[in-house]
Design a protein around this motif. Structure first.
Motif, PDB file in Angstrom:
ATOM      1  N   HIS A 275     -14.795   0.228  34.795  1.00 58.49           N
ATOM      2  CA  HIS A 275     -14.183  -1.022  35.254  1.00 58.49           C
ATOM      3  C   HIS A 275     -14.641  -2.122  34.297  1.00 58.49           C
ATOM      4  CE1 HIS A 275     -17.852  -2.760  36.966  1.00 58.49           C
ATOM      5  NE2 HIS A 275     -18.044  -1.656  37.657  1.00 58.49           N
TER       6      HIS A 275
ATOM      7  N   THR B 298     -17.901  -8.838  38.295  1.00 59.82           N
ATOM      8  CA  THR B 298     -17.639  -7.830  39.309  1.00 59.82           C
ATOM      9  C   THR B 298     -18.550  -7.954  40.518  1.00 59.82           C
ATOM     10  OG1 THR B 298     -19.118  -6.255  38.261  1.00 59.82           O
ATOM     11  CG2 THR B 298     -16.809  -6.181  37.602  1.00 59.82           C
TER      12      THR B 298
ATOM     13  N   HIS C  54     -23.108  -4.214  36.247  1.00 61.10           N
ATOM     14  CA  HIS C  54     -21.678  -4.292  36.514  1.00 61.10           C
ATOM     15  C   HIS C  54     -21.029  -5.570  36.007  1.00 61.10           C
ATOM     16  CE1 HIS C  54     -21.371  -0.580  38.780  1.00 61.10           C
ATOM     17  NE2 HIS C  54     -22.514  -0.897  39.348  1.00 61.10           N
TER      18      HIS C  54
ATOM     19  N   GLN D 130     -29.481   0.123  39.500  1.00 58.94           N
ATOM     20  CA  GLN D 130     -28.883  -1.166  39.178  1.00 58.94           C
ATOM     21  C   GLN D 130     -29.792  -1.953  38.250  1.00 58.94           C
ATOM     22  OE1 GLN D 130     -27.943  -3.279  42.775  1.00 58.94           O
ATOM     23  NE2 GLN D 130     -26.627  -1.645  43.529  1.00 58.94           N
TER      24      GLN D 130
ATOM     25  N   TYR E 182     -18.543  -2.996  33.002  1.00 52.68           N
ATOM     26  CA  TYR E 182     -19.479  -1.902  33.288  1.00 52.68           C
ATOM     27  C   TYR E 182     -20.270  -1.580  32.028  1.00 52.68           C
ATOM     28  CZ  TYR E 182     -21.054   2.447  35.580  1.00 52.68           C
ATOM     29  OH  TYR E 182     -21.786   3.447  36.166  1.00 52.68           O
TER      30      TYR E 182
END
Length: 142
Positions: A107, A132, A128, A76, A110
């Protein structure tokens, strides 16, 4: 109908990669994790670790003499700039391009970059997008 609670955050407790060249992997992971603000937690004979990632040589006691196969790991990132920095650090420290930084159709929001580590593992950094981000858990009904 069954209801299950899904938890976000700590699905995986830890992961071990067994690598052919520990020094090359330590250089690679040390650099890419540094730009993700994840320090190397420790080292020892035949291994190093950072957070939930444990990397060892094939001759370490934990490896049992076997290299792991090719894996995909996604780290991440806090933003697109961090993804970009991950990609540059990876390429400068033994990684090879496997998908330049950019938005992906997985999505909305992203943003990821993909590199191969010195053992051919597909390593990604992903952001993300703020839209999101959600609560730490959701309830799913089956």
């Amino acid at each position: 109908m069954e209801t299950n609670q899904l938890h976000r955050g700590r699905l995986i407790d830890h992961l071990q990669l067994v690598v052919a060249d520990l020094a090359a992997s330590q250089r690679f992971y040390g650099a890419v994790l540094a730009v993700l603000n994840v320090p190397i937690g420790g080292t020892g004979p035949g291994y190093f670790w950072a957070d939930e990632l444990f990397v060892s040589s094939a001759d370490s006691e934990a490896a049992q003499g076997k290299l792991t196969g090719r894996h995909h790991l996604a780290f991440q990132a806090d933003g697109t700039a961090m993804v970009d920095a991950f990609y540059q650090a990876a390429l400068a420290n033994g990684g090879t391009d496997n998908g330049a930084p950019g938005y992906r159709p997985y999505h909305p929001g992203y943003y990821g970059a993909f590199v191969l580590d010195p053992d051919g593992n597909n390593i990604e950094a992903v952001f993300h997008g703020a839209a999101t981000r959600s609560a730490p858990s959701v309830t799913v009904t089956f």
